[in-house]
Design an enzyme around this catalytic site. Structure first.
Site, PDB file in Angstrom:
ATOM      1  N   CYS A 132      40.900  50.679  34.739  1.00 36.25           N
ATOM      2  CA  CYS A 132      40.991  49.411  34.015  1.00 36.25           C
ATOM      3  C   CYS A 132      39.767  49.202  33.125  1.00 36.25           C
ATOM      4  O   CYS A 132      38.689  48.856  33.620  1.00 36.25           O
ATOM      5  CB  CYS A 132      41.135  48.250  35.000  1.00 36.25           C
ATOM      6  SG  CYS A 132      41.184  46.640  34.201  1.00 36.25           S
ATOM      7  N   CYS A 135      38.374  45.638  33.073  1.00 33.23           N
ATOM      8  CA  CYS A 135      37.617  45.276  34.277  1.00 33.23           C
ATOM      9  C   CYS A 135      36.242  45.941  34.282  1.00 33.23           C
ATOM     10  O   CYS A 135      35.247  45.316  34.643  1.00 33.23           O
ATOM     11  CB  CYS A 135      38.349  45.726  35.550  1.00 33.23           C
ATOM     12  SG  CYS A 135      40.118  45.522  35.522  1.00 33.23           S
ATOM     13  N   ASP A 136      36.175  47.204  33.929  1.00 30.77           N
ATOM     14  CA  ASP A 136      34.970  47.987  34.221  1.00 30.77           C
ATOM     15  C   ASP A 136      34.195  48.476  32.994  1.00 30.77           C
ATOM     16  O   ASP A 136      33.103  49.023  33.145  1.00 30.77           O
ATOM     17  CB  ASP A 136      35.352  49.205  35.086  1.00 30.77           C
ATOM     18  CG  ASP A 136      35.947  48.771  36.418  1.00 30.77           C
ATOM     19  OD1 ASP A 136      35.552  47.703  36.916  1.00 30.77           O
ATOM     20  OD2 ASP A 136      36.810  49.480  36.954  1.00 30.77           O
TER      21      ASP A 136
END
Ligand code: NAP
Length: 315
Positions: A132, A135-136
């Site tokens: 992701c 997200c990261d």
């Protein structure tokens, strides 16, 4: 007899559980093999509102679960093998629990990111391997990143990650990309994106501090090589977790549960879907939680007998 059963315990299912428990509908929540869902596989979550310092994914999910329990939600571990939505009450065949019945059902079983299934991959999730970018990506400021895949997701993630990374290398197993022309053109125009086409990923190489490279088979030369990197984003698609439905609900062209736009209603009145199992576009914890809230409110209205379901006829 249950009023409502929720299948799945990611942010969507747990948010639905909080709302329905607070509405005194005593939801029964069935949690499967990955309680808490995809967030339990991440580390810091920095974009879920309300946590200025961020929160660890597993802790966030544990908090949501406790919040639902505080209002009386009941949790059972089990695997739904079969559903019968032909009549109400609906029936679920749950491994370890037998047949259970419910007046309404909320499906929040999520989606799973496809993985490469190569050595070093799963053990380094959270240590440089991610599925992701939203997200990261932030954790890879000024670092080298590999994105694996040749579809629209890979192009999108690669373009997005150039905001953070010093360079992004797209590794794809064929010499031709699958992505749409517009997405390819956009990625190819980005000077920070490099290409390793015709390279089949073989192994994630990692040291004490995390990922250091990706070993690939370069099909143009027939040799193996290691591409050095700080992070590997696997973007080879997702699949919704709908196998247990065995065709009982209508799905869209990608296999995600079809819902009436702007609601969580499926084509069966009384069966609702929320979170990633019906959303291949946003796939965020906060959007999943939001749709879980919608499912609870739609379900409450349905159980009160006030829901209008003419849409289900027209799907
Ligand atoms: P996808 O189109 O199925 O592409 C998956 C890619 O991963 C393919 O290039 C495939 O290689 C590769 N792949 C699959 N398994 C692999 C493996 N084991 N090892 C190495 N490579 C592997 O999936 P997606 O990119 O997630 O897109 C899914 C759908 O969402 C598509 O319809 C797409 O258009 C849509 N989407 C749209 C947008 C947008 O419009 N903004 C953004 C994201 C996704 P091969 O090509 O060799 O099969």
């Amino acid at each position: 007899m249950n009023q409502v059963v929720i299948i799945g315990t990611g942010p969507a299912g747990l948010t639905a559980a909080i709302y329905l428990a607070r509405a005194n509908l005593n939801p029964l929540i069935i949690e499967g093999q990955q309680p808490g869902g995809q967030l339990t596989m991440t580390t810091d979550v920095e974009n879920f509102p309300g946590f200025p310092e961020g929160i660890m994914g597993p802790e966030l999910m544990e908090n949501m679960r406790k919040q639902a329990e505080r209002f009386g939600a009941q949790f059972r571990t089990g695997w739904v093998n079969r559903v019968d939505f032909s009549n109400r009450p609906f029936k679920l065949e749950v491994e370890g629990m037998g047949e259970i019945e419910s007046q309404a059902i909320i499906i929040s079983t999520g989606a799973s990111a496809r993985l490469l299934d190569i050595p070093g991959e799963t053990e380094n999730i959270g240590r440089g391997v991610s599925t992701c970018a939203t997200c990261d990506g932030f954790f890879f400021r000024g670092k080298k990143i590999i994105v694996v895949g040749g579809g629209d997701s890979a192009m999108e993630e690669a373009s997005f990650l150039t905001k953070f990374a010093s360079e992004v290398t797209v590794v794809h197993r064929r010499d031709e990309l699958r992505a749409s022309k517009i997405m390819q053109d956009r990625a190819k125009a980005n000077a920070k994106i490099h290409w390793s086409l015709n390279c089949i990923p073989l192994e994630v190489v990692a040291g004490e501090t995390g990922v250091t490279g990706l070993k690939v088979k370069d099909q143009s030369t027939g040799t193996d090589k290691v591409i050095e990197t700080d992070g590997i984003f696997v973007a080879i698609g997702h699949h919704p977790n709908t196998g247990f439905l065995q065709g009982a609900l209508q799905v869209d062209e990608l296999g995600y549960i079809a819902v009436k736009p702007g609601t969580t209603e499926t084509n069966i009145p009384g069966v609702f879907a929320c979170g990633d199992v019906q959303d291949h576009k946003y796939r965020q914890a906060i959007t999943a939680a939001g749709s879980g809230c919608m499912a609870a409110l739609d379900c409450e209205r349905f159980l009160e007998g006030s829901a209008v379901h003419e849409w289900s006829q027209s799907l």
